[in-house]
Design a protein around this motif. Structure first.
Motif, PDB file in Angstrom:
ATOM      1  N   GLY A 131      -7.889  16.292   0.548  1.00 17.29           N
ATOM      2  CA  GLY A 131      -7.638  16.501   1.963  1.00 17.29           C
ATOM      3  C   GLY A 131      -6.502  15.644   2.492  1.00 17.29           C
ATOM      4  N   ARG A 132      -6.315  15.697   3.797  1.00 19.46           N
ATOM      5  CA  ARG A 132      -5.236  14.950   4.447  1.00 19.46           C
ATOM      6  C   ARG A 132      -5.730  13.577   4.887  1.00 19.46           C
ATOM      7  NH1 ARG A 132      -1.070  18.393   5.467  1.00 19.46           N
ATOM      8  NH2 ARG A 132      -1.557  20.622   5.373  1.00 19.46           N
ATOM      9  N   PRO A 133      -4.869  12.585   4.868  1.00 25.65           N
ATOM     10  CA  PRO A 133      -5.298  11.251   5.291  1.00 25.65           C
ATOM     11  C   PRO A 133      -5.441  11.170   6.808  1.00 25.65           C
ATOM     12  CG  PRO A 133      -2.959  11.232   4.814  1.00 25.65           C
ATOM     13  CD  PRO A 133      -3.449  12.606   4.441  1.00 25.65           C
ATOM     14  N   ASN A 134      -6.335  10.325   7.243  1.00 23.90           N
ATOM     15  CA  ASN A 134      -6.454  10.000   8.661  1.00 23.90           C
ATOM     16  C   ASN A 134      -5.503   8.838   8.919  1.00 23.90           C
ATOM     17  OD1 ASN A 134      -7.243   8.987  11.218  1.00 23.90           O
ATOM     18  ND2 ASN A 134      -9.286   9.884  10.967  1.00 23.90           N
ATOM     19  N   ILE A 135      -4.313   9.164   9.335  1.00 23.16           N
ATOM     20  CA  ILE A 135      -3.261   8.152   9.443  1.00 23.16           C
ATOM     21  C   ILE A 135      -3.626   7.027  10.414  1.00 23.16           C
ATOM     22  CG2 ILE A 135      -0.864   7.755  10.086  1.00 23.16           C
ATOM     23  CD1 ILE A 135      -1.152   9.123   7.422  1.00 23.16           C
ATOM     24  N   PRO A 136      -4.132   7.303  11.619  1.00 23.22           N
ATOM     25  CA  PRO A 136      -4.485   6.191  12.515  1.00 23.22           C
ATOM     26  C   PRO A 136      -5.507   5.230  11.914  1.00 23.22           C
ATOM     27  CG  PRO A 136      -4.405   8.258  13.729  1.00 23.22           C
ATOM     28  CD  PRO A 136      -4.302   8.609  12.281  1.00 23.22           C
ATOM     29  N   THR A 139       0.854  -1.183   0.000  1.00 23.39           N
ATOM     30  CA  THR A 139       0.000   0.000   0.000  1.00 23.39           C
ATOM     31  C   THR A 139       0.891   1.234   0.000  1.00 23.39           C
ATOM     32  OG1 THR A 139      -1.751  -1.141   1.222  1.00 23.39           O
ATOM     33  CG2 THR A 139      -1.825   1.256   1.184  1.00 23.39           C
ATOM     34  N   LEU A 140       0.771   2.020  -1.057  1.00 24.88           N
ATOM     35  CA  LEU A 140       1.529   3.266  -1.158  1.00 24.88           C
ATOM     36  C   LEU A 140       0.598   4.428  -0.851  1.00 24.88           C
ATOM     37  CD1 LEU A 140       4.050   4.934  -1.974  1.00 24.88           C
ATOM     38  CD2 LEU A 140       3.189   4.887  -4.325  1.00 24.88           C
ATOM     39  N   VAL A 141       0.950   5.216   0.150  1.00 23.48           N
ATOM     40  CA  VAL A 141       0.180   6.402   0.534  1.00 23.48           C
ATOM     41  C   VAL A 141       1.052   7.624   0.273  1.00 23.48           C
ATOM     42  CG1 VAL A 141      -1.017   7.603   2.396  1.00 23.48           C
ATOM     43  CG2 VAL A 141      -1.041   5.103   2.302  1.00 23.48           C
ATOM     44  N   TRP A 142       0.558   8.500  -0.604  1.00 25.38           N
ATOM     45  CA  TRP A 142       1.339   9.685  -0.969  1.00 25.38           C
ATOM     46  C   TRP A 142       0.501  10.924  -0.696  1.00 25.38           C
ATOM     47  CZ3 TRP A 142       2.906  11.389  -6.599  1.00 25.38           C
ATOM     48  CH2 TRP A 142       3.853  12.423  -6.509  1.00 25.38           C
ATOM     49  N   VAL A 143       1.044  11.832   0.106  1.00 26.84           N
ATOM     50  CA  VAL A 143       0.358  13.079   0.451  1.00 26.84           C
ATOM     51  C   VAL A 143       1.076  14.228  -0.246  1.00 26.84           C
ATOM     52  CG1 VAL A 143      -0.490  14.526   2.328  1.00 26.84           C
ATOM     53  CG2 VAL A 143      -0.173  12.072   2.704  1.00 26.84           C
ATOM     54  N   VAL A 144       0.343  14.957  -1.104  1.00 24.19           N
ATOM     55  CA  VAL A 144       0.928  16.087  -1.833  1.00 24.19           C
ATOM     56  C   VAL A 144       0.022  17.297  -1.690  1.00 24.19           C
ATOM     57  CG1 VAL A 144       2.222  14.723  -3.501  1.00 24.19           C
ATOM     58  CG2 VAL A 144      -0.157  15.307  -3.985  1.00 24.19           C
ATOM     59  N   ARG A 145       0.589  18.454  -1.896  1.00 20.32           N
ATOM     60  CA  ARG A 145      -0.199  19.673  -1.768  1.00 20.32           C
ATOM     61  C   ARG A 145      -1.047  19.902  -3.006  1.00 20.32           C
ATOM     62  NH1 ARG A 145       2.984  24.944  -0.015  1.00 20.32           N
ATOM     63  NH2 ARG A 145       3.133  23.611   1.842  1.00 20.32           N
ATOM     64  N   ASP A 146      -0.454  19.764  -4.195  1.00 17.34           N
ATOM     65  CA  ASP A 146      -1.152  20.073  -5.441  1.00 17.34           C
ATOM     66  C   ASP A 146      -1.187  18.854  -6.351  1.00 17.34           C
ATOM     67  OD1 ASP A 146      -1.462  22.929  -4.844  1.00 17.34           O
ATOM     68  OD2 ASP A 146       0.715  23.003  -5.101  1.00 17.34           O
ATOM     69  N   TYR A 147      -2.238  18.768  -7.158  1.00 19.28           N
ATOM     70  CA  TYR A 147      -2.394  17.664  -8.095  1.00 19.28           C
ATOM     71  C   TYR A 147      -1.249  17.618  -9.103  1.00 19.28           C
ATOM     72  CZ  TYR A 147      -4.182  15.189 -12.169  1.00 19.28           C
ATOM     73  OH  TYR A 147      -4.312  14.351 -13.243  1.00 19.28           O
ATOM     74  N   GLU A 148      -0.721  18.787  -9.484  1.00 23.95           N
ATOM     75  CA  GLU A 148       0.351  18.839 -10.477  1.00 23.95           C
ATOM     76  C   GLU A 148       1.612  18.132 -10.007  1.00 23.95           C
ATOM     77  OE1 GLU A 148      -2.725  21.505 -11.490  1.00 23.95           O
ATOM     78  OE2 GLU A 148      -1.571  21.334  -9.614  1.00 23.95           O
ATOM     79  N   ALA A 149       1.729  17.903  -8.717  1.00 25.97           N
ATOM     80  CA  ALA A 149       2.919  17.217  -8.203  1.00 25.97           C
ATOM     81  C   ALA A 149       3.036  15.795  -8.722  1.00 25.97           C
ATOM     82  CB  ALA A 149       2.899  17.209  -6.674  1.00 25.97           C
ATOM     83  N   LEU A 150       1.946  15.224  -9.207  1.00 21.32           N
ATOM     84  CA  LEU A 150       2.008  13.862  -9.740  1.00 21.32           C
ATOM     85  C   LEU A 150       2.934  13.770 -10.944  1.00 21.32           C
ATOM     86  CD1 LEU A 150      -0.495  13.697  -7.853  1.00 21.32           C
ATOM     87  CD2 LEU A 150      -1.528  12.170  -9.526  1.00 21.32           C
ATOM     88  N   ARG A 183      -2.761   5.071  -2.833  1.00 19.26           N
ATOM     89  CA  ARG A 183      -3.695   6.069  -2.298  1.00 19.26           C
ATOM     90  C   ARG A 183      -2.995   7.424  -2.322  1.00 19.26           C
ATOM     91  NH1 ARG A 183      -6.104   2.237  -3.219  1.00 19.26           N
ATOM     92  NH2 ARG A 183      -7.184   0.809  -1.806  1.00 19.26           N
ATOM     93  N   ILE A 184      -3.511   8.335  -3.158  1.00 18.55           N
ATOM     94  CA  ILE A 184      -2.914   9.661  -3.297  1.00 18.55           C
ATOM     95  C   ILE A 184      -3.857  10.683  -2.686  1.00 18.55           C
ATOM     96  CG2 ILE A 184      -2.054  11.390  -4.918  1.00 18.55           C
ATOM     97  CD1 ILE A 184      -1.485   9.135  -6.888  1.00 18.55           C
ATOM     98  N   PHE A 185      -3.335  11.463  -1.743  1.00 19.83           N
ATOM     99  CA  PHE A 185      -4.115  12.485  -1.051  1.00 19.83           C
ATOM    100  C   PHE A 185      -3.611  13.863  -1.472  1.00 19.83           C
ATOM    101  CE2 PHE A 185      -4.549   8.699   1.442  1.00 19.83           C
ATOM    102  CZ  PHE A 185      -5.839   8.744   1.966  1.00 19.83           C
ATOM    103  N   VAL A 186      -4.499  14.654  -2.069  1.00 16.14           N
ATOM    104  CA  VAL A 186      -4.156  16.007  -2.520  1.00 16.14           C
ATOM    105  C   VAL A 186      -4.809  16.987  -1.568  1.00 16.14           C
ATOM    106  CG1 VAL A 186      -4.281  17.653  -4.421  1.00 16.14           C
ATOM    107  CG2 VAL A 186      -4.026  15.200  -4.907  1.00 16.14           C
ATOM    108  N   THR A 187      -4.005  17.767  -0.862  1.00 15.47           N
ATOM    109  CA  THR A 187      -4.535  18.637   0.194  1.00 15.47           C
ATOM    110  C   THR A 187      -5.123  19.930  -0.350  1.00 15.47           C
ATOM    111  OG1 THR A 187      -2.350  19.628   0.557  1.00 15.47           O
ATOM    112  CG2 THR A 187      -2.918  17.688   1.868  1.00 15.47           C
TER     113      THR A 187
END
Length: 639
Positions: free
Chosen positions: A583-588, A521-532, A555-559
């Motif tokens: 938004g941001r992931p709920n890590i727990p 499971t890859l979880v990636w948190v980025v600020r902007d969609y263009e970061a992909l 799982r890609i989360f765009v804040t």
């Protein structure tokens, strides 16, 4: 007449006997405490080595047992075989000093912070070692009637301890510290130990100097101090070294270090060199025949420092230099103020997952080098020639098309991945290696790199520009995920580079039957969609790898979602492999969901901002009460 009783005063030596040489110094106890300090370090290192050997053997047993079994048959490895281990991990090994904060910097403003906090294990080791230094330094013969003799003993003790600590201080500071690979402890941890040992050495050096100065002033006043500073190399070198120590510790204070890091680093190296030379001269020019007893240790420290520097120069030249000069680094300015850098090395380099390298650009602050995680590695034939044998995996071909929808709908077509692992190493003498990075533009060097590349590309309407660069590495890579049935890879922003290298390796291993991994499971948190776009070519290739759809979930989360994100989210909604979230992931919650579906032993790794890393650490500690095997690995570059 009554007789008068008189008590004879004990005979006292002249003060001058205590302000030079070994007069009043308890050399027997000095050598005893020297041995005790080195033995304490050796015992800790040996204990960690034994633990690491047990862990490696256990991991290898788990790998051999599980790599040919499906996830349903890895249940044995899911539960902790030693019931006390989850408790130790939760409350000691992984636990920060407080409730949660560890790698998140303690900031008072955007320009002022005081660094990070150690874990409880690190704090216990540091406290024990520093306390032993204070104890040994103050273990003096206070029964002596002459307090000048006590000061002389303190002078000898503090000077000895400072020289003793110079040895581990220097070893912990080097990038090629052999203990990193031997004990599988990150350079980040050794850097923490280096900083605290440095403070201890400075404190002991100050005590050493003040103890001498107090006796010398009592003996001859400031005139005698000034005379010795001018005419006595032994005293002059010691005093210059002490002042260099004071300057070094002042500029090493966290707010100053973080605000002017490049200047600090250069000044730090120069001052360290001055200090080593001064200490050498101080020990060698003593009135004692053959110099002070600490001279061999100081010589060893200087030789270690010089040898490590020479090795780095040789490593840089071997990795980066050819008859055509330095290696070419292709720099592409990307959205989100990032640079995608690909260095084409002149020869084959074996790069393991989870490694990083130091980069130095000839045209951009050539005196600076900084560490960056290696995202992608490609091996190609030398001079564009053909390999003499047919390999299972072809060389890299660029992905066709773009867009997140392509990630979500890619089929498991035959792999077009570059040569890696055993196939590449067999043909290493016929290959050259290209190594790719994603470098976020912060301040200083990274900002200048991005601005220079962006300016060139805008001016000449090009997608990239080329600089000459030095590649030093690879370093680290001692964390293997091969024996884990379940791997959760968490990345924040440019931290994705660290995780992609594991991603490709584990998927290839699953297809070849050489790893135990059955779920990624890859979880990636980025600020902007263009970061992909930073990792688009590599992720497209990952999506074309055979059997990746059987084990991989992204799982890609765009804040900060925008319209382009919303359109792409619709395109990915039907995919089981790639999902986009706002938004941001709920890590727990995320970690607990992975534990509920855990396949075999699980490893959670994180690379990203300190706040994200602390959230993941806390979430892992929370699930350890369930008695499952969940290991935590954090990749960070604290400074």
């Amino acid at each position: 007449m009554a007789a008068t009783a008189t008590t004879a005063e004990p005979t006292r030596a002249p003060i001058s006997d205590y302000d030079t040489g070994l007069g009043g110094v308890n050399q027997v106890q000095n050598m005893l405490f020297k041995d005790m300090l080195w033995w304490s370090l050796g015992i800790v290192a040996l204990t960690i080595l034994c633990i690491r050997l047990i862990e490696i053997s256990w991991s290898q047993l788990r790998l051999v047992s599980a790599m040919s079994r499906p996830a349903a048959f890895q249940t044995y490895w899911r539960k902790a075989q030693w019931s006390h281990m989850p408790w130790i991990k939760k409350h000691f090994t992984y636990a920060p000093i407080g409730a949660k904060r560890h790698n998140r910097e303690i900031r008072f403003s955007s320009a002022f912070n005081i660094g990070t906090l150690p874990t409880r294990l690190q704090a216990v080791l540091l406290f024990g070692y520093l306390l032993s230094n204070f104890t040994y330094m103050l273990f003096l013969d206070y029964s002596q009637p002459d307090h000048w003799a006590i000061l002389a003993e303190l002078r000898g003790r503090s000077g000895t301890l400072a020289a003793v600590n110079l040895v581990p201080l220097m070893i912990f500071a080097t990038r090629n510290n052999p203990l990193i690979r031997l004990l599988r402890i990150s350079f980040d941890t050794y850097n923490l130990l280096h900083r605290w040992l440095g403070r201890m050495v400075v404190f002991e050096s100050l005590v050493h100097t003040v103890a001498w100065l107090a006796v010398q002033l009592a003996d001859g006043g400031w005139a005698s101090v000034g005379y010795k500073l001018v005419h006595d190399r032994f005293i002059a070198s010691g005093m210059v070294g002490t002042f260099a120590f004071i300057i070094l510790v002042v500029i090493s204070l966290s707010p100053i270090r973080h605000a002017f890091y490049e200047t600090f680093l250069t000044t730090h190296i120069m001052l360290a060199f001055i200090i080593l030379i001064c200490v050498w001269v101080h020990c060698a020019t003593s009135a004692i025949a053959g110099g002070l007893p600490q001279l061999p240790w100081v010589v060893a420290v200087v030789l270690l420092w010089m040898a490590e520097r020479v090795y780095r120069v040789v490593l840089n030249a071997y990795r980066s230099w050819s008859r055509n000069g330095l290696a070419d680094a292709v720099v592409e300015p990307m959205a989100g103020d990032c640079s995608r850098v690909t260095i084409h090395l002149p020869r084959y380099v074996d790069v393991q997952p989870g490694t990083h390298a130091y980069l130095r650009f000839a045209d951009i602050n050539p005196w600076e080098c900084h560490p960056f995680s290696i995202a992608w590695v490609k091996h190609t034939p030398l001079n564009g020639g053909l390999l003499p044998t047919t390999e299972k995996r072809q060389l890299y071909t660029p992905a066709k098309g773009s867009g997140v929808s392509s990630l979500a709908t890619s089929s498991s077509s035959p792999s077009t991945a570059p040569l890696t692992g055993f196939n590449a190493s067999k043909q290493g003498h016929l290959l050259r290696t290209s190594v790719s990075f994603v470098i976020g533009a912060q301040t200083g060097f990274t900002r200048k790199l991005y601005d220079r590349a962006n300016q060139y590309c805008n001016e000449y309407r090009s997608r990239s520009t080329t600089f000459k660069a030095l590649f030093e590495g690879p370093y680290a890579g001692h964390h293997s995920l091969d024996s884990y049935g379940h791997a959760v890879l968490v990345a924040g922003a440019t931290g994705i580079t660290h995780q992609i290298s594991y991603l490709r390796h584990l998927i290839e291993g699953y297809a070849d039957g050489t790893v135990a991994t059955r779920r990624i499971t890859l979880v990636w948190v980025v600020r902007d969609y263009e970061a992909l776009e930073w990792v688009r070519p590599w992720m497209d290739e990952v999506m074309r790898m055979p059997q990746r759809h059987e084990i991989l979930q992204v799982r890609i989360f765009v804040t900060r979602p925008n319209q382009a994100f919303q359109a792409a989210q619709l395109g990915s909604s039907a995919s089981r492999t790639v999902q986009l979230h706002s938004g941001r992931p709920n890590i727990p919650v995320l970690v607990r969901k992975e534990v509920a579906e855990q396949a075999g032993a699980m490893c959670v790794t994180v690379c990203g901002p300190g706040a994200l890393a602390d959230d993941v650490r806390a979430a892992v500690r929370d699930v350890l009460d369930e008695g499952t095997v969940v290991d935590f690995i954090e990749e960070s570059f604290t400074w």
